[in-house]
Write an enzyme that holds these catalytic residues in place. Structure first.
Site, PDB file in Angstrom:
ATOM      1  N   ASP A  50       0.981  -1.316   0.132  1.00  0.00           N
ATOM      2  CA  ASP A  50      -0.212   0.154  -0.051  1.00  0.00           C
ATOM      3  C   ASP A  50       0.754   1.252   0.043  1.00  0.00           C
ATOM      4  O   ASP A  50       1.262   1.678   1.139  1.00  0.00           O
ATOM      5  CB  ASP A  50      -0.665  -0.148   1.173  1.00  0.00           C
ATOM      6  CG  ASP A  50      -1.835   0.999   0.998  1.00  0.00           C
ATOM      7  OD1 ASP A  50      -2.104   1.642   0.190  1.00  0.00           O
ATOM      8  OD2 ASP A  50      -2.599   1.292   2.275  1.00  0.00           O
TER       9      ASP A  50
ATOM     10  N   CYS B  14      -4.061   5.248  -2.620  1.00  0.00           N
ATOM     11  CA  CYS B  14      -5.512   5.988  -2.676  1.00  0.00           C
ATOM     12  C   CYS B  14      -5.068   6.998  -3.329  1.00  0.00           C
ATOM     13  O   CYS B  14      -5.613   8.386  -3.231  1.00  0.00           O
ATOM     14  CB  CYS B  14      -5.644   6.375  -1.190  1.00  0.00           C
ATOM     15  SG  CYS B  14      -4.498   7.242  -0.509  1.00  0.00           S
TER      16      CYS B  14
END
Length: 198
Positions: A5, A62
């Site tokens: 991530d 994101c």
């Protein structure tokens, strides 16, 4: 297996934090993309292609920026022996295979994009990669003596190249195998000037 991530620009959370639109510059995006490429290379190198669990890496951000998502995946496809596989998600939009004149590997469409205005959640990108072999490929730049984008294979599965060893004196390098002698070029003779008869 590795889940990366990656740190990103955070442009996917613009619905919650509108300041992201004003606080991020093109330079910030470029720095994030470079860091993400390096992190993804390390993540892929950590897994073993011969692992019984398959040697999988999941890359996610994101961010909504193509430079941080599809461009990073396309980069790893050219520098490591991996392939994009379906993530097993039943919703989300396919990854872009082209964007503003840039074309990416067709398999990038297996990645998934999530948009705040479509899926009612934060913007997100996820891509699942499977390592095929432990081969590495280096992208040679023009200033390194090759054409930009040329591939040079590295690692134990790379084709063997001529080995070099240092000389004892001078610090220069020579070929380990005896190279054939090349005759020195013979200088061209200058044409004789004819005498002028009066």
């Amino acid at each position: 297996r590795v889940l990366l991530d990656a740190p990103c620009s955070g442009t996917g959370v613009v619905s919650k934090d509108a300041s992201v639109k004003l606080s991020k510059s093109e330079e910030d995006i470029a720095k994030c993309a470079q860091l993400q490429k390096e992190l993804l290379k390390v993540a892929v190198d950590l897994v073993d292609a011969n692992s019984q669990t398959g040697g999988y890496v999941v890359y996610s951000t994101c961010s909504m920026m193509v430079a941080e998502n599809e461009a990073v995946v396309d980069y790893i496809l050219r520098t490591r022996d991996v392939k994009v596989v379906p993530a097993g998600l039943e919703f989300g939009r396919p990854g872009f295979t082209s964007f503003r004149g840039k074309t990416f590997h067709p398999s990038v469409k297996e990645a998934r994009r999530f948009f705040p205005h479509v899926h009612n959640l934060d913007g997100f990108f996820v891509c699942k990669l499977k390592k095929i072999s432990n081969r590495k490929t280096k992208l040679v730049k023009e200033d390194e003596g090759g054409e930009e984008g040329a591939d040079v294979t590295e690692g134990p599965e790379a084709p063997k190249q001529q080995q070099w060893e240092p000389r004892r004196r001078g610090g220069k390098k020579r070929a380990a195998e005896n190279a054939p002698e090349v005759p020195e070029p013979v200088p061209a003779k200058s044409p004789k000037k004819e005498k002028a008869w009066v």
